[in-house]
Structures are given as C-alpha cells and as structure tokens.
Design a protein around this motif. Structure first.
Motif, PDB file in Angstrom:
ATOM      1  N   ILE A 204       0.715  -1.580   0.130  1.00 49.06           N
ATOM      2  CA  ILE A 204       0.231   0.049  -0.208  1.00 49.06           C
ATOM      3  C   ILE A 204       0.769   0.927   0.088  1.00 49.06           C
ATOM      4  CG2 ILE A 204      -1.844   1.325   0.942  1.00 49.06           C
ATOM      5  CD1 ILE A 204      -3.303  -1.298   2.369  1.00 49.06           C
ATOM      6  N   GLN A 205       0.870   2.648  -1.057  1.00 49.47           N
ATOM      7  CA  GLN A 205       1.381   3.273  -0.885  1.00 49.47           C
ATOM      8  C   GLN A 205       0.423   4.475  -0.188  1.00 49.47           C
ATOM      9  OE1 GLN A 205       4.463   4.970  -1.299  1.00 49.47           O
ATOM     10  NE2 GLN A 205       3.523   6.488  -1.353  1.00 49.47           N
ATOM     11  N   PRO A 206       0.349   5.401   0.329  1.00 49.70           N
ATOM     12  CA  PRO A 206      -0.290   6.201   0.925  1.00 49.70           C
ATOM     13  C   PRO A 206      -0.422   7.410  -0.795  1.00 49.70           C
ATOM     14  CG  PRO A 206       1.393   6.173   2.345  1.00 49.70           C
ATOM     15  CD  PRO A 206       2.046   4.680   1.240  1.00 49.70           C
ATOM     16  N   ASP A 207      -1.553   7.772  -0.376  1.00 47.39           N
ATOM     17  CA  ASP A 207      -1.459   8.989  -1.358  1.00 47.39           C
ATOM     18  C   ASP A 207      -1.317  10.949  -0.339  1.00 47.39           C
ATOM     19  OD1 ASP A 207      -2.241   7.003  -3.604  1.00 47.39           O
ATOM     20  OD2 ASP A 207      -4.009   6.721  -2.491  1.00 47.39           O
ATOM     21  N   LYS A 222       8.458  19.131   5.577  1.00 44.74           N
ATOM     22  CA  LYS A 222       6.679  18.697   4.434  1.00 44.74           C
ATOM     23  C   LYS A 222       8.413  18.384   2.976  1.00 44.74           C
ATOM     24  CE  LYS A 222       2.700  21.333   5.404  1.00 44.74           C
ATOM     25  NZ  LYS A 222       2.327  21.863   4.277  1.00 44.74           N
ATOM     26  N   ASP A 223       8.974  18.408   3.033  1.00 49.52           N
ATOM     27  CA  ASP A 223       9.846  18.678   1.815  1.00 49.52           C
ATOM     28  C   ASP A 223      10.307  17.237   1.869  1.00 49.52           C
ATOM     29  OD1 ASP A 223      10.620  19.116  -0.806  1.00 49.52           O
ATOM     30  OD2 ASP A 223      12.660  18.772   0.458  1.00 49.52           O
ATOM     31  N   LYS A 224      10.766  17.041   3.430  1.00 49.85           N
ATOM     32  CA  LYS A 224      11.519  15.239   3.483  1.00 49.85           C
ATOM     33  C   LYS A 224      10.733  15.000   3.395  1.00 49.85           C
ATOM     34  CE  LYS A 224      14.558  13.546   7.388  1.00 49.85           C
ATOM     35  NZ  LYS A 224      15.573  14.017   8.514  1.00 49.85           N
ATOM     36  N   LEU A 225       9.746  14.428   4.557  1.00 55.10           N
ATOM     37  CA  LEU A 225       8.605  13.368   4.128  1.00 55.10           C
ATOM     38  C   LEU A 225       7.970  13.464   2.879  1.00 55.10           C
ATOM     39  CD1 LEU A 225       6.728  14.477   7.434  1.00 55.10           C
ATOM     40  CD2 LEU A 225       7.575  12.336   7.111  1.00 55.10           C
ATOM     41  N   PRO A 232       2.802  13.629  -2.603  1.00 52.42           N
ATOM     42  CA  PRO A 232       3.762  14.973  -2.957  1.00 52.42           C
ATOM     43  C   PRO A 232       3.758  15.441  -2.144  1.00 52.42           C
ATOM     44  CG  PRO A 232       2.432  14.261  -4.479  1.00 52.42           C
ATOM     45  CD  PRO A 232       2.148  13.059  -3.942  1.00 52.42           C
ATOM     46  N   MET A 233       4.433  16.752  -2.126  1.00 54.98           N
ATOM     47  CA  MET A 233       4.527  17.450  -0.955  1.00 54.98           C
ATOM     48  C   MET A 233       3.540  18.627  -0.716  1.00 54.98           C
ATOM     49  SD  MET A 233       7.002  20.822  -0.657  1.00 54.98           S
ATOM     50  CE  MET A 233       7.666  21.845   1.612  1.00 54.98           C
ATOM     51  N   GLU A 234       2.334  18.371  -1.506  1.00 55.79           N
ATOM     52  CA  GLU A 234       0.768  19.123  -1.327  1.00 55.79           C
ATOM     53  C   GLU A 234       0.061  17.989  -0.576  1.00 55.79           C
ATOM     54  OE1 GLU A 234       0.887  18.091  -5.668  1.00 55.79           O
ATOM     55  OE2 GLU A 234       1.702  19.314  -4.310  1.00 55.79           O
ATOM     56  N   SER A 235       0.391  17.343  -0.497  1.00 57.78           N
ATOM     57  CA  SER A 235      -0.740  15.635  -0.336  1.00 57.78           C
ATOM     58  C   SER A 235       0.066  15.441   2.164  1.00 57.78           C
ATOM     59  CB  SER A 235      -0.945  14.208  -1.131  1.00 57.78           C
ATOM     60  OG  SER A 235      -1.710  14.740  -1.845  1.00 57.78           O
ATOM     61  N   VAL A 236       0.841  16.310   1.864  1.00 56.61           N
ATOM     62  CA  VAL A 236       1.739  16.384   3.204  1.00 56.61           C
ATOM     63  C   VAL A 236       1.274  17.463   4.362  1.00 56.61           C
ATOM     64  CG1 VAL A 236       3.717  16.255   4.567  1.00 56.61           C
ATOM     65  CG2 VAL A 236       4.229  15.269   2.290  1.00 56.61           C
ATOM     66  N   ILE A 237       0.381  16.551   4.945  1.00 57.67           N
ATOM     67  CA  ILE A 237      -1.443  17.660   5.467  1.00 57.67           C
ATOM     68  C   ILE A 237      -0.678  17.683   7.040  1.00 57.67           C
ATOM     69  CG2 ILE A 237      -3.347  17.840   6.200  1.00 57.67           C
ATOM     70  CD1 ILE A 237      -2.627  18.053   3.339  1.00 57.67           C
ATOM     71  N   THR A 238      -0.835  19.003   7.790  1.00 55.01           N
ATOM     72  CA  THR A 238       0.199  19.294   9.108  1.00 55.01           C
ATOM     73  C   THR A 238      -1.472  19.349   9.357  1.00 55.01           C
ATOM     74  OG1 THR A 238       1.456  20.741   8.476  1.00 55.01           O
ATOM     75  CG2 THR A 238       0.108  20.515  10.356  1.00 55.01           C
ATOM     76  N   ALA A 239      -1.494  17.935  10.820  1.00 53.57           N
ATOM     77  CA  ALA A 239      -2.983  17.872  11.512  1.00 53.57           C
ATOM     78  C   ALA A 239      -2.406  18.561  13.264  1.00 53.57           C
ATOM     79  CB  ALA A 239      -3.860  16.144  11.412  1.00 53.57           C
ATOM     80  N   GLU A 255      -5.705  23.589   5.106  1.00 54.00           N
ATOM     81  CA  GLU A 255      -4.617  22.690   5.124  1.00 54.00           C
ATOM     82  C   GLU A 255      -4.247  22.324   3.648  1.00 54.00           C
ATOM     83  OE1 GLU A 255      -0.968  21.862   6.130  1.00 54.00           O
ATOM     84  OE2 GLU A 255      -1.190  23.830   7.255  1.00 54.00           O
ATOM     85  N   GLY A 256      -5.903  22.304   3.072  1.00 54.94           N
ATOM     86  CA  GLY A 256      -5.725  21.602   1.121  1.00 54.94           C
ATOM     87  C   GLY A 256      -6.240  20.920   1.713  1.00 54.94           C
TER      88      GLY A 256
END
Length: 563
Positions: A204-207, A222-225, A232-239, A255-256
């Motif tokens: 499973i590859q997380p989207d 975010k860039d590192k993750l 994709p960087m825009e899919s790294v969401i801060t909670a 956060e989009g």
C-alpha cells in the motif's frame, strides 16, 4: 459508483484516525457530497457490547441496535448522518461469518483460508456499505496501527480493493505522528518514514499523509517527508493539536485536505459551506458564563466511557453560550461519605448509564442530594433506575427497595427484568437495543423541551420500571413523562416541583449533534445556568501561547502563563 477512502494509522495508537475520518466526512458534506464511514476493528470480539468500558470506552448504539465502537459516534456527530450495524466490522464478526458459511457448506468442501476467504468477507462488508445507501464517498477507518498482526487481513483486503474497483476510485490516507524531541529541540520524521515503509511492504502506497504534531510542521520537513515517503508535497497535511476536536475540520480544510482528496479521486471541486461549523467553533471560544456539571459514575477513570454524554453536554452548552466544566465524581467514594463533600456548589448533577452493583449506593445518594437540594438532575438509563430506587426508599419508604439487577431477594423490586429478557443466556447483542418510539405526556416538562408527542430515542438496557409500583409512584410528586406507544414501558420520569428533575430509560446523548443539540440537554443546561454559574475568565489557548513563544523569542510574561 462510490469512491473509497481508506484511513490507516502508524507509529502509535490513539492518534486520532477516527477524528480525521469524521472531519474528512464533514468536509465532503460541506461540499454537498453524501458520505458513509466504516470502522474496521481488529479485535476478536464480535462487538464491544460485552467489553469493559475501562478497556474500550463507550459502547455507541446505532438506530438499528448495533453496539459499536465509540468512533461511530464521532462519525455521526461530524457528518450529521446516522450509521448502522453495517458501519461497524470486527475481526470477530468476520471470522464468525466465514465459519458459519463453512458450516453450511458454502465453500463446497474447499480449504478455508485467510486469503481469499477472510479478505473477501472484509471486502464484501465494505461494498455492502456502498450498496446500502449509495453514498458518493465511503470512508473506511482501519483500527490499530500498521505492523499489528491483528490488522494484517484488513490491510491485505484494502490493498486488493484498489485493483478490483479501479485506481482512481480508491485513496489511501495514512495518519502518523511526528514527535517533538525536547532534548534535541526538533521534530523527528523517522517514525513516520518507518511507518510508511511498513505500509509499502504490504503493498500500500499512501496517497496522503496526515501528520499529527503539537506545533506547525515546517516546509523543509514537509519536503523531507514528501521525498522519503513518495507523497506529493501538497499531500503532506499538517494536523496540529487543536483545543477542540470540532476545530479539526477547519484546520484540515485550511491545509487543503479536501481539495487534494477530491483531485486524487477525480471528483468535482465544489465550494465548501462551513459557515455553520465556523460559527460553532467561534461560539465555543467566547462563552458568556460558565457552569460546573457533576457526572457521578463508576467508570470515571476513563472519560471515554462517557464520550457521547460529554459531547452532548458540550453541544448544549455551546448553544446556550456557556462554558462547561466537568466534575468527575466516583460513585463508590460518595458511598463512603456525605455526598455534599463531592457535589457542593455544582450547577447540575448527572447520573449516567452503566451495569452492575458497584457504586450504585453512591449514585442513589447523589440522586437524593439533587432532589433535596433542588439541583438540576438528569438520570440516564441506570440513572433512572437509581432515581426510582431513591424514591422507593426515601419517599415511599418501601422495605429494602432495590432493582432486581442489584438484589434478586429484594421484597420491593421497583426495577425489574424486561419480560423478553427472562430466558436470555448470551449477553452480547441481546438487550433492548436501538431506536424505539415513546409517547410523551403533553403536560410534562419533557414535552416542553421536545415539543413533540412521539419521539424516537436509542435504548440499551435489560431492566425496566416495575409497573406494580406505578400508581404509588404517582402519589408522591412524581410524574411519568413518557411511555412506550402501548403505555406498557415507562420511558421517562420527572418531578413537577423541582428546578429540573428528569430521568430517561433511553440514551438521549447518542442523538445529539454539534449543530443540533438534544432538547433534553438544552433544557438541563439552561436550568443549570439558572441554578449556579460563574464568570468566565478569558484564557490563553495553547496555540496562542505557542504563537507568543515565537513572537517573544521564547519569553512569555509570567502573568500570561498564570492565566
């Protein structure tokens, strides 16, 4: 065809997958997409109905009488959509279904295995939710964390799911923790990297990555993750941690998350309408006055045991412009001393549901204190039983009056076993469960809150008011606020000479919503505010303090910290 979102968790448990799933559901609903949310629980119990509240927390009951995980309560409250037994799946229920099929010969003599039989059953449960209500999106939360042996069949099933329904119809969302290491003075991404690596080893590859943290996630992290987890960087969401769970949908919207999810699922980008939710959060932040409510319970060591009750109180308090402070009172300790020691100066008293004799005498004393001191009182399920026993002992003076649940030898069983429960042996799923109608007395206090003659509420009990004592009960200032439609079962009792004294056989807390507080809780909070309230002193939130730390170079004035 429905689209499917699968929410997994990594690093640690209790990371907030349920709140993320519920919040995502709210964001879809705000865009006029229909949603259903499913919980896959890895434990072998068929359902949590027989599990200890200390281990599992609250058992949430659906309209159709399913005893489910407390996360279904979050799903309902956030999406304002009723769930059903289809929305709760456990390993126990899966294996039970497969074994039943094997016994019937459905597999035609074949060897029954985890793959394909268990995984196929799991996939069928997910499809069943989609077929039942045909929602635009089905969100499935996988309980536990990646790496748990119990979760492997569920993870394998959702891996197979994308291949079967199409890549663009499935999205994998991974919720993970980014811990702040104080001694190093930095946030660490390595646990998340390992969690994603474990998930990818399963296929499973997380989207989307939902990064739980206690402070803002810097762009370089975010860039590192994004780089290490192939997201994709825009899919790294801060909670980031919030002061209230009801802020989370707004945080994730900012956060989009919804925009990214819709894009990945190839759904139309629609303008969200979160005005009502925004108003809810703003009202929480600006209460006019404060009240303190005592909850006299037997599971208070784990507040999740009363989760829906706490949320229902909050919903009503927000609507009344009040801040609510909870005083958790151990019923067993009340037994050992004067109840005033624990209940003095509270604005209201609630005796919630539960089972068994432990702490019962303390609950009965709490009811007596509320009655004699004219303190607003709300009894729920077992709380109603305690109120009836208190009446029988202290007002009617019935010899050793009790409930048959607590004392089979009592000469005055004012609470007795439901007739249909007499021959029940199995404890799981056999109570009076789910949504039932009640007819209210139009002259009752209860009717003044509901403004409806027939109401529908959720039940979870085996015992009821003993009708042999009904006429005597009505002679002492008590009234029956509501009964079953045939008049046989007493569903609500009340006192007409009291500020607020209502007890219910059902659980009204299960039907309360943030945007539509339950009428009984609204009435209770209003009475509590009149009885005793205090001025609310504005406080600095954790987030505001963090912002001050940044703005002041880490130096916060002592008076700010003390406030």
């Amino acid at each position: 065809m429905s689209k499917f979102v699968f929410v997994t968790g990594g690093v640690v448990s209790s990371i907030g997958k349920g709140i993320v799933a519920a919040s995502l559901g709210r964001l879809f609903k705000s865009r006029d997409y229909s949603v259903s949310i499913l919980k896959l629980d890895p434990y072998l119990n068929v359902d949590p109905g027989t599990m200890s509240p200390f281990q599992h927390g609250e058992v949430f009951v659906t309209d159709d009488g399913a005893e489910t995980d407390l996360d279904l309560g979050h799903y309902e409250r956030f999406t304002d959509t009723s769930m059903s037994r289809l929305n709760s799946v456990t390993t126990g229920s899966i294996y039970q279904a497969v074994i039943n099929k094997e016994r019937r010969g459905d597999y035609e003599g074949g060897t029954v295995q985890v793959i394909p039989h268990i995984t196929q059953e799991i996939k069928e449960r997910i499809h069943r939710v989609a077929k039942n209500t045909n929602p635009d999106v089905v969100i499935t939360e996988v309980g536990g964390t990646v790496g748990d042996i119990e979760s492997l069949p569920f993870l394998e099933a959702i891996r197979q799911f994308r291949k079967e329904v199409g890549r663009n119809n499935v999205l994998y969302m991974h919720v993970t923790l980014l811990p702040w290491i104080a001694s190093a003075g930095e946030m660490k991404t390595k646990p998340t990297q390992h969690s994603v690596k474990e998930l990818r080893s399963i296929g499973i590859q997380p989207d989307v990555l939902i990064c739980r943290c206690d402070r803002p996630l810097e762009e370089n992290l975010k860039d590192k993750l994004s780089e290490f987890c192939d997201v994709p960087m825009e899919s790294v969401i801060t909670a980031q941690d919030a002061t209230s769970i009801y802020e989370v949908p707004l945080i994730l919207e900012k956060e989009g998350l919804a925009q990214q999810t819709l894009e990945l699922l190839q759904l139309e980008q629609r303008q969200p309408d979160l005005r009502q939710w925004q108003t809810l959060v703003e009202n929480m932040a600006s209460p006019k006055q404060g009240i303190e409510i005592a909850i006299v319970g037997k599971y208070i060591q784990l507040s999740d045991a009363y989760l829906s009750l706490v949320e229902a109180l909050r919903h009503a308090a927000i609507a009344q412009g009040s801040e609510i402070k909870l005083r958790w009172v151990n019923a067993e300790k009340v037994e050992q001393t004067n109840p005033e020691t624990y209940l003095k100066d509270v604005s209201g008293i609630i005796v919630p549901g539960g089972f068994g004799i432990r702490g019962i005498e303390g609950k009965i004393q709490a009811v007596a204190y509320a009655r004699t001191e004219n303190i607003p009182f709300l009894g729920l399920c077992l709380g109603m039983h305690c109120a009836v026993v208190e009446w029988a002992r202290n007002i009617a003076k019935l010899d050793r009056a009790s409930s048959a649940e607590f004392n089979l030898d009592t000469p005055n069983p004012v609470i007795n076993l439901l007739p249909e429960q007499q021959d029940v042996v199995d404890l799981g799923g056999t109570m009076r469960l789910g949504l039932y109608p009640s007819r209210l007395n139009v002259e009752s206090h209860a009717y003044s809150f509901y403004q409806e003659e027939v109401i529908y509420e959720r039940h979870r009990h085996r015992y009821e008011f003993n009708n042999a004592y009904r006429s005597l009960f009505l002679e002492n200032g008590y009234a029956i606020g509501g009964t079953s439609l045939d008049g046989r079962l007493v569903e609500m009792i009340e006192r007409s000479d009291h500020a607020f004294f209502i007890a219910t056989q059902f659980h009204p807390e299960f039907r309360s919503r943030p945007n539509q507080p339950h009428p009984l809780f609204l009435g209770f909070i209003e009475a509590a505010m009149k009885h005793h309230s205090f001025e609310v002193v504005p406080s600095v939130s954790k987030k505001a303090v963090q912002e001050m730390q940044v703005g002041m170079g880490g130096n916060i004035p002592a008076e700010v910290i003390s406030n």
